[in-house]
Write a protein that holds these residues in place. Sequence first.
Motif, PDB file in Angstrom:
ATOM      1  N   ALA A 104       0.991  -1.216   0.169  1.00  7.88           N
ATOM      2  CA  ALA A 104      -0.039  -0.104   0.115  1.00  7.88           C
ATOM      3  C   ALA A 104       0.748   1.267  -0.001  1.00  7.88           C
ATOM      4  O   ALA A 104       0.506   2.332  -0.595  1.00  7.88           O
ATOM      5  N   ASP A 105       2.000   1.333   0.667  1.00  3.26           N
ATOM      6  CA  ASP A 105       2.835   2.397   0.729  1.00  3.26           C
ATOM      7  C   ASP A 105       3.395   2.657  -0.741  1.00  3.26           C
ATOM      8  O   ASP A 105       3.452   4.045  -1.047  1.00  3.26           O
TER       9      ASP A 105
ATOM     10  N   PRO B 219      -9.260  10.376  -8.844  1.00  6.33           N
ATOM     11  CA  PRO B 219      -8.623   9.262  -8.160  1.00  6.33           C
ATOM     12  C   PRO B 219      -7.463   8.921  -9.377  1.00  6.33           C
ATOM     13  O   PRO B 219      -7.497   9.085 -10.369  1.00  6.33           O
ATOM     14  N   ALA B 220      -6.320   8.083  -9.021  1.00  6.21           N
ATOM     15  CA  ALA B 220      -5.267   7.422  -9.782  1.00  6.21           C
ATOM     16  C   ALA B 220      -6.321   6.474 -10.611  1.00  6.21           C
ATOM     17  O   ALA B 220      -6.944   5.946 -10.202  1.00  6.21           O
TER      18      ALA B 220
ATOM     19  N   ARG C 196       1.963   1.861  -3.539  1.00  8.80           N
ATOM     20  CA  ARG C 196       0.912   2.249  -4.370  1.00  8.80           C
ATOM     21  C   ARG C 196       0.490   3.881  -4.078  1.00  8.80           C
ATOM     22  O   ARG C 196       0.043   4.492  -5.024  1.00  8.80           O
ATOM     23  N   GLU C 197       0.617   4.258  -2.916  1.00 12.25           N
ATOM     24  CA  GLU C 197       0.224   5.664  -2.383  1.00 12.25           C
ATOM     25  C   GLU C 197       1.059   6.708  -3.060  1.00 12.25           C
ATOM     26  O   GLU C 197       0.849   7.816  -3.376  1.00 12.25           O
ATOM     27  N   GLN C 198       2.391   6.173  -3.348  1.00 16.65           N
ATOM     28  CA  GLN C 198       3.395   7.007  -3.871  1.00 16.65           C
ATOM     29  C   GLN C 198       3.489   6.905  -5.476  1.00 16.65           C
ATOM     30  O   GLN C 198       4.314   7.707  -6.060  1.00 16.65           O
TER      31      GLN C 198
ATOM     32  N   ARG D 283       2.952   7.723  -9.516  1.00 16.64           N
ATOM     33  CA  ARG D 283       2.692   8.819 -10.115  1.00 16.64           C
ATOM     34  C   ARG D 283       2.480   8.608 -11.472  1.00 16.64           C
ATOM     35  O   ARG D 283       2.742   7.705 -11.979  1.00 16.64           O
TER      36      ARG D 283
ATOM     37  N   ASP E 291      -7.482   2.085  -7.375  1.00 15.86           N
ATOM     38  CA  ASP E 291      -8.223   1.573  -6.102  1.00 15.86           C
ATOM     39  C   ASP E 291      -9.146   0.306  -6.292  1.00 15.86           C
ATOM     40  O   ASP E 291      -9.450  -0.597  -5.537  1.00 15.86           O
TER      41      ASP E 291
ATOM     42  N   ARG F  48      -4.339  15.373  -6.181  1.00 19.61           N
ATOM     43  CA  ARG F  48      -5.028  14.215  -5.605  1.00 19.61           C
ATOM     44  C   ARG F  48      -6.239  14.442  -5.335  1.00 19.61           C
ATOM     45  O   ARG F  48      -7.181  13.533  -5.337  1.00 19.61           O
TER      46      ARG F  48
ATOM     47  N   ARG G 230      -2.033   9.695 -12.743  1.00 18.14           N
ATOM     48  CA  ARG G 230      -2.493  10.175 -11.529  1.00 18.14           C
ATOM     49  C   ARG G 230      -2.535  11.730 -11.380  1.00 18.14           C
ATOM     50  O   ARG G 230      -1.410  12.360 -11.855  1.00 18.14           O
TER      51      ARG G 230
END
Length: 210
Positions: A121-122, A160-161, A124-126, A128, A180, A156, A152
């Motif tokens: 998840a970390d 959403p991405a 995925r959050e980063q 671009r 997501d 944000r 993305r």
Amino acid sequence: MRALMLTLLLNAAPASSGNAPAREAAALAPEPVAAETRARLLRREVAQVALAQVKAPDSAWQPAQRDCAGLIRYAYRTAYRRVASERLASPLWRDARGNPSDFADAETLISRSFTPLGRGADAREQLRTGDVVAFRQEHDAGPVFHLMLVVRPEDRAHAPARVVYHPGEAGARVRTGILDSLATEAPLEWRPVPANAAFLGFFRFKEWMS
């Protein structure tokens, strides 16, 4: 009209100056684009090009090149042509031996030209725009690699991405979906989550790591 407009210096030298031609040439030279600005513009162009293929593929994107890796190659090359064409003096990609190449299949792209960011998840959050989601599906004829391009928004909170991808079959249309949603609603073998053994991880173009 593209977002990039290079500013021209228009302060011509006085006519009486003996160095007028040299000064005028310098005045017309475009200002250099800062590395940070160029990276932002490149990502923006990659997003625009990729999403445009969802509506209809560009005629410049050759039908024989239309697969998941071909979408990435085309989006990147078009973005560089619009923003930093001097980079295209040499190939963007590396082949299986690590040599510069204009062509690389899905497996070679992520192994030679992209760097893994992780699978959780970390990572995925980063993500671009321009990053890649990679899968390896096992078939009787051998493994098949599949890539999805991340889009993305810089803000944000705006949207959403998304992922944009070509499913690989000849004549198939480019598709897009919410990242997501892919992680929670797709069949397990297509979810970008650590529990999925077919998910190889998230990747970023090596030249965009700084």
